[in-house]
Design an enzyme around this catalytic site. Structure first.
Site, PDB file in Angstrom:
ATOM      1  CB  ALA A 160      -0.930  -0.013   1.210  1.00 32.62           C
TER       2      ALA A 160
ATOM      3  N   GLY B  72       8.146  -1.570  -3.510  1.00 31.37           N
ATOM      4  CA  GLY B  72       9.319  -0.702  -3.462  1.00 31.37           C
ATOM      5  C   GLY B  72      10.207  -0.905  -4.674  1.00 31.37           C
TER       6      GLY B  72
ATOM      7  CG  LEU C   4      10.247  11.257  -4.296  1.00 32.86           C
ATOM      8  CD1 LEU C   4       9.978  12.306  -3.238  1.00 32.86           C
ATOM      9  CD2 LEU C   4       8.945  10.690  -4.852  1.00 32.86           C
TER      10      LEU C   4
ATOM     11  CG  HIS D 159     -12.128  34.763  -1.088  1.00 29.47           C
ATOM     12  ND1 HIS D 159     -12.305  33.638  -0.340  1.00 29.47           N
ATOM     13  CD2 HIS D 159     -13.364  35.208  -1.435  1.00 29.47           C
ATOM     14  CE1 HIS D 159     -13.600  33.412  -0.202  1.00 29.47           C
ATOM     15  NE2 HIS D 159     -14.267  34.343  -0.864  1.00 29.47           N
TER      16      HIS D 159
END
Ligand code: FAD
Ligand code: NAI
Length: 466
Positions: A181, A272, A320, A445
């Site tokens: 997971a 992995g 990464l 906003h």
């Protein structure tokens, strides 16, 4: 014999970015790549194809389930999987061509073939049974990583697949069993779930997404369960029987105990990745590996052989693409005599599911373990105006700040667009900013990013909209 200032072995995000930066700094550079296309794992079988399928499958899901409530009436969408795969391939091709262009633009020689280090200053490149040797002042190893395998469970990339096979399934499996997971399991599980598969995830640990903030991971698991994911935590798969039409996976508690059988049409092994150094000749050249098979480097990316450096997935640290890229830039600058540097405390991580999960800096668990006193500010998207009008209110922002100095030590977001939103926290942390700095920065906003400002205000117990 051709001679260079720098030869980079591998053209993933680490290697090609390193080559470009070195060329910008005036070096004569070559890259060596054994794959038919440049771009490495990330562009060919990793980040980019997975994001293309995540996007396309999300659109499919939205068309089926979200359009009607906004008054957009369409008939039930039909899946054309070959076209979706073609959409993915177009994305890969476009990005790979982009790397070719960058090599040409920066006058970087592309040497097609497998690179082997013959010693300091010498690289052999072999392709189609022929070998050439090039001379170079410096070598950067950027050979990346490969999938981790499970003993006794043979990956055939058809029924028992790694991420590579899971990106190219020919039909939607009725039942997809995922081992692990982690990021790959949850991203690719999301793709096939949205396209109609029943998804079960078996995870060895007692939680999903190890390494991410625990509270965020818990909420994420609940959301995924609501989407239809089934999880078996604290469980391992010990064997998969492939003899029949249906795969029979034997699973048992991680700590051992009675086993049960789970039926599946496809099993994805995503436990992995491991550093990839095959055929590089490292041992003979004297380049040492660490105890986990990664190329051993010093803080300046230097290996045990002078003039040979290593970066990216093949060295320690998070696997990464952006970490590899930043190391590529840093090592090129170091070779050029500059002060290249990567701040490992501020490397964002994103899981590109719906909702997304993003994180930068320390988790609560890490702060507790380090004995650092901290304050927490949280703000839910249910109280964010833009999220309310779009009816996308799942998730929250969590800011962790030093209890004494108010310096932001970590930021964690679960929610739509979390991957885009995390970077303001990253920039703030690069500059050593405080929760107060973030809270006093005017945010447009209505945006989802206002939830970050509110979470920063919540650190000082003064959120406005909660
Ligand atoms: P790689 O990209 O692995 O490139 C290494 C290159 O070296 C390869 O092209 C290989 O062919 C070549 N090579 C190896 N040995 C030799 C040799 N001897 N001679 C010549 N060439 C050689 N990361 C993210 O940040 N975001 C994501 O969304 C993301 N998604 C992912 C999804 C999947 C399914 C997978 C598998 C990974 C994902 N990753 C993601 C991780 C990311 O792909 C890696 O961290 C990144 O590619 C590492 O870059 P690298 O340059 O170190 O190595
Ligand atoms: P991972 O390390 O993220 O997750 C592997 C999971 O498998 C862990 O939860 C682990 O506890 C579990 N596991 C290990 N052995 C097991 C077993 N025998 N049985 C059951 N569970 C087991 O690795 P993953 O998902 O394979 O991804 C590999 C790498 O690729 C990661 O390091 C990740 O950083 C990178 N990646 C990044 C992405 C992103 O940034 N969005 C997307 C996909 C991959």
């Amino acid at each position: 014999m051709a001679s260079y200032d720098l030869v980079v072995i591998g053209t993933g995000p680490g290697g090609y970015v390193c080559a470009v930066r070195a060329a910008q700094l005036g070096m004569k550079v070559a890259v060596v790549e054994k794959n038919p296309t440049l771009g490495g794992t990330c562009l060919n079988v990793g980040c980019m194809p997975s994001k293309a399928l995540l996007h396309a499958s999300e659109m499919f899901e939205e068309a089926a389930h979200s359009f009607a409530k906004m008054g957009v009436s369409v008939s039930a969408p039909k899946l054309d999987l070959p076209s979706m795969m073609n959409f993915k391939q177009q994305g890969i091709d476009g990005n790979v061509r982009g790397v070719d262009f960058l090599m040409k633009k920066n006058k970087i020689d592309v040497l097609k073939g497998a690179g082997k280090i013959l010693g300091a200053g010498k690289v052999e490149v072999s392709a189609d049974g022929k070998a050439q040797t090039v001379e170079t002042k410096n070598i950067v190893i950027a050979t990346g990583s490969d999938i981790a395998r499970l003993k006794g469970i043979e990956i055939d990339e058809k029924r028992i697949v790694s991420s590579t096979g899971a990106l190219s399934l020919e039909k939607v499996p009725e039942r997809l069993l995922i081992i692990g997971a982690g990021v790959i399991g949850l991203e690719l599980g999301s793709v096939w779930k949205r396209l109609g598969a029943e998804v079960m995830v078996v995870e060895f640990l007692d939680r999903i997404l190890p390494g991410m903030d625990g509270e965020i991971a818990k909420q994420f698991q609940r959301i995924l369960e609501k989407q239809g994911f089934a999880f078996k935590l604290g469980t391992k798969v010990t064997a998969v029987d492939t003899s029949g039409k249906t795969l029979l996976a034997k699973v048992e508690p991680a700590a051992g105990g009675p086993s049960e059988t789970i039926e599946a049409d496809v099993v994805l092994v995503s436990i992995g990745r491991v550093p990839y150094t095959d055929g590089l000749g490292l041992k003979e050249a004297g380049v040492a590996l660490d105890n986990r098979g990664r190329v051993q480097i010093d803080p300046h990316f230097a290996t045990t052989v002078k003039g040979v450096y290593a970066i990216g997935d093949v060295v320690a640290g998070p696997m990464l693409a952006h970490k590899a890229e930043d190391e590529g830039v840093a090592v090129a600058e170091i070779i050029a005599g500059q002060a290249g540097h990567v701040n490992y405390d501020v490397i964002p991580a994103v899981v590109y599911t719906t909702p997304e999960v993003s994180s930068v800096g320390k988790t609560e668990e890490e702060l507790k373990q380090a004995g650092i006193a901290y304050t927490v500010g949280k703000f839910p998207f249910t109280a964010n105006g833009r999220s309310k009008v779009n009816q996308t209110t799942e998730g929250f922002v969590k800011i962790l700040a030093d209890a004494k100095t108010d310096r932001v030590l970590g930021a964690h977001i679960i929610g739509r667009e979390a991957g885009e939103m995390i970077h303001e926290a990253a920039v703030l942390m690069e500059f050593g900013g405080s929760a107060e700095d973030l809270a006093r920065t005017c945010h447009a906003h209505p945006t989802r990013s206002e939830a970050i400002k509110e979470a920063a205000l919540a650190v000082g117990k003064r959120a406005i909209h909660m």
